[in-house]
Design a protein around this motif. Sequence first.
Motif, PDB file in Angstrom:
ATOM      1  N   CYS A  32       0.640  -1.278   0.055  1.00  0.00           N
ATOM      2  CA  CYS A  32       0.158   0.285  -0.174  1.00  0.00           C
ATOM      3  C   CYS A  32       0.479   1.463   0.366  1.00  0.00           C
ATOM      4  O   CYS A  32       0.817   2.721  -0.587  1.00  0.00           O
ATOM      5  N   SER A  33       2.068   1.339   0.819  1.00  0.00           N
ATOM      6  CA  SER A  33       2.628   2.448   0.802  1.00  0.00           C
ATOM      7  C   SER A  33       3.555   2.625  -0.541  1.00  0.00           C
ATOM      8  O   SER A  33       3.257   3.527  -0.913  1.00  0.00           O
ATOM      9  N   CYS A  34       3.562   2.089  -1.890  1.00  0.00           N
ATOM     10  CA  CYS A  34       4.128   1.375  -2.515  1.00  0.00           C
ATOM     11  C   CYS A  34       3.906   2.696  -3.713  1.00  0.00           C
ATOM     12  O   CYS A  34       3.489   3.015  -4.707  1.00  0.00           O
ATOM     13  N   LEU A  35       2.380   2.184  -3.671  1.00  0.00           N
ATOM     14  CA  LEU A  35       0.909   1.907  -4.661  1.00  0.00           C
ATOM     15  C   LEU A  35       0.870   3.398  -3.885  1.00  0.00           C
ATOM     16  O   LEU A  35       0.901   4.449  -4.894  1.00  0.00           O
ATOM     17  N   ILE A  36       1.060   4.694  -2.551  1.00  0.00           N
ATOM     18  CA  ILE A  36       0.704   5.562  -2.744  1.00  0.00           C
ATOM     19  C   ILE A  36       2.098   6.568  -2.537  1.00  0.00           C
ATOM     20  O   ILE A  36       1.972   7.569  -3.421  1.00  0.00           O
ATOM     21  N   GLY A  51       2.941  10.719  -9.827  1.00  0.00           N
ATOM     22  CA  GLY A  51       2.357  10.950 -10.853  1.00  0.00           C
ATOM     23  C   GLY A  51       1.708  12.106 -10.850  1.00  0.00           C
ATOM     24  O   GLY A  51       1.956  12.621 -11.461  1.00  0.00           O
ATOM     25  N   LEU A  52       1.479  12.452  -9.552  1.00  0.00           N
ATOM     26  CA  LEU A  52      -0.252  13.679  -9.309  1.00  0.00           C
ATOM     27  C   LEU A  52       1.208  15.028  -9.492  1.00  0.00           C
ATOM     28  O   LEU A  52       1.469  16.051  -9.997  1.00  0.00           O
ATOM     29  N   SER A  53       2.714  13.611  -8.460  1.00  0.00           N
ATOM     30  CA  SER A  53       3.913  15.634  -9.000  1.00  0.00           C
ATOM     31  C   SER A  53       3.872  15.774 -10.335  1.00  0.00           C
ATOM     32  O   SER A  53       4.544  16.738 -10.784  1.00  0.00           O
ATOM     33  N   LEU A  54       4.061  15.122 -11.513  1.00  0.00           N
ATOM     34  CA  LEU A  54       4.559  15.430 -12.044  1.00  0.00           C
ATOM     35  C   LEU A  54       4.053  16.003 -13.493  1.00  0.00           C
ATOM     36  O   LEU A  54       3.864  16.918 -14.131  1.00  0.00           O
ATOM     37  N   VAL A  55       2.761  15.579 -12.887  1.00  0.00           N
ATOM     38  CA  VAL A  55       1.545  16.123 -13.892  1.00  0.00           C
ATOM     39  C   VAL A  55       1.113  17.696 -13.735  1.00  0.00           C
ATOM     40  O   VAL A  55       0.947  18.486 -14.136  1.00  0.00           O
TER      41      VAL A  55
END
Length: 384
Positions: free
Chosen positions: A295-299, A305-309
């Motif tokens: 779960c930590s890896c997924l978060i 991903g959000l930071s890159l966007v």
Amino acid sequence: GAVCFIKNSLRAQDKNTKSDATEELAVSLTDEQYKRIIHRVLSFVIMKTFLFFLFFTIFLIKGHMGDAADGMTGITGGSVIISCIYITKNEKTRQSAKSFCKVSGSECTTMTEVKSDLWIPEERFSMIDDKSLGLISVLIRNLTVTDSGTYKCQAGSQTIQTVDFNVKQELCCGRSEEQTAYLGGTAVIHCKYPEEHKNHPKLLYKVQNGSLESIINVFGSSFTNGRFSLNVNEQEHVFTVTIAGVGRGDAGVYFCGIHTNNLIYIPLLSEIQLHVSEQTDASVEIDLYIISTVCSCLILLLAVGLSLVLFKCRWKKTEASVSSDPRNTRDGDEEVNSAYYEAIPDSAQVSIGLNTVYATPHLPTSPSHSDIYTLAEKPQNTES
């Protein structure tokens, strides 16, 4: 005359009485004898029927032995059970010491002799003799190509049966593995088999009290026997055995096997050591640790991903604002390097004398990120 009549009547009555008694005795004897005869006839018929099927079965077995001797095949890494029958032999053969040897030229090298158990973990060859059935069973484990050859089952110096055996390699099978199941849980055993056995019955053996006992077998696609179920996937050439409600007694060694048309041997494709243990708090903690790590890896991946966007959006916005700055374009959006110029005002009416003073521009002592240059202006009216 009257006396004679009475005597004759009495004699006749006595004869009739004796005759009735004789007939009753005859009837009672006939019923008893009839029962005995029926019993003897039924026993005779049953015995003859049993003997007929017994000899018929032996005939079929012998026929299969003769027809399929060259077709006995094992796979490297697997095992095999070979049976030798001497039920029709005499008592001397039955009581003789049995052995299993491999033919090499004119000699026959003994591979194993009769043991107390068929399953002996530290030995590849083992053998038992069931004198009541007149049956010898030989187990060969961890087969190699060098195990191919001709073998003999012997009683003393007498040959009971000759067996031609071939070992070949199969990528699908011939493996040994260990599995762990938890008490009260479910154990799943996967058994792969060669395509040539797709139409043969599948089975699962378990080592019990030094012998191999059939736990479940099926001729078809599926079968359930209590806690055990067997399902066949014909496309993938694998059958799966599921054990529900695992208990401590389910721990042990299992073999995946095939029933072939040759009745004197059973190829065993895989060997599985099943361990049964309790699901302790440590194992639960390990499972929770694995889940939390995933779960930590997924978060973390989601945050990256959000930071890159967001970074991409801001970069596009900055690029758009820079391209719309009028200082960065001239003469039809022709870009100019980030230098600012101060134009020299046009003084067409100003006359320049001979004594003109020119100012030499100097570069700034502390240049900034954007260089600003000042062009020298034309001198005003100066008097000589």
